[in-house]
Design a protein around this motif. Sequence first.
Motif, short mmCIF file in Angstrom:
data_model
loop_
_atom_site.label_atom_id
_atom_site.label_comp_id
_atom_site.label_asym_id
_atom_site.label_seq_id
_atom_site.Cartn_x
_atom_site.Cartn_y
_atom_site.Cartn_z
N SER A 107 6.06 25.42 12.60
CA SER A 107 5.71 24.88 11.30
C SER A 107 6.52 25.60 10.22
O SER A 107 6.72 26.81 10.31
N ASP A 131 -4.44 13.62 -5.44
CA ASP A 131 -4.27 12.45 -4.57
C ASP A 131 -4.66 11.20 -5.35
O ASP A 131 -5.81 11.00 -5.71
N THR A 165 -3.49 8.06 -4.22
CA THR A 165 -3.02 7.01 -3.31
C THR A 165 -3.74 5.69 -3.54
O THR A 165 -3.09 4.64 -3.67
N ASP A 171 -1.13 2.91 -4.78
CA ASP A 171 -0.50 2.31 -3.60
C ASP A 171 -0.06 0.87 -3.84
O ASP A 171 1.05 0.48 -3.49
N ARG A 224 4.82 3.53 2.36
CA ARG A 224 4.07 4.75 2.62
C ARG A 224 3.43 4.62 4.00
O ARG A 224 2.74 3.66 4.30
N ALA A 225 3.68 5.62 4.83
CA ALA A 225 3.05 5.64 6.15
C ALA A 225 1.57 6.00 6.00
O ALA A 225 1.16 6.58 4.98
N ASP A 226 0.77 5.68 6.99
CA ASP A 226 -0.66 5.98 6.94
C ASP A 226 -0.95 7.46 6.73
O ASP A 226 -1.97 7.81 6.13
N TYR A 227 -0.08 8.32 7.22
CA TYR A 227 -0.30 9.76 7.10
C TYR A 227 0.25 10.32 5.78
O TYR A 227 0.10 11.50 5.50
N GLU A 228 0.89 9.49 4.96
CA GLU A 228 1.44 9.94 3.68
C GLU A 228 0.48 9.61 2.55
O GLU A 228 -0.25 8.62 2.60
N ARG A 229 0.50 10.45 1.52
CA ARG A 229 -0.34 10.26 0.35
C ARG A 229 0.54 10.23 -0.89
O ARG A 229 1.60 10.86 -0.92
#
Length: 85
Positions: free
Chosen positions: A7, A46, A48, A52, A61-66
Amino acid sequence: MYDEFASPRIIRRLGDPPQHRGSLSGDSCSDVFELSDGSFAVIGTDRTEELDAQLPADAARADYERIVVITRDTLLRAKRDIPDA
């Protein structure tokens, strides 16, 4: 030795700490950090759900992106520390 699967670590803050930008407690405030892999991490609000549907047609925007919002002052103060290349 560099581990490509490790990481990334926070290397440094870009711009001034929250207390220098008027945060009285310093407990929560927008912030920008450079990471050891050359990417950047942002602490923000946040927004989103609110923003959005307003993304331009060529943005995704991917589901894991905010969608995270930081103050103008935070980004302007970080600008001096962002490398040109």
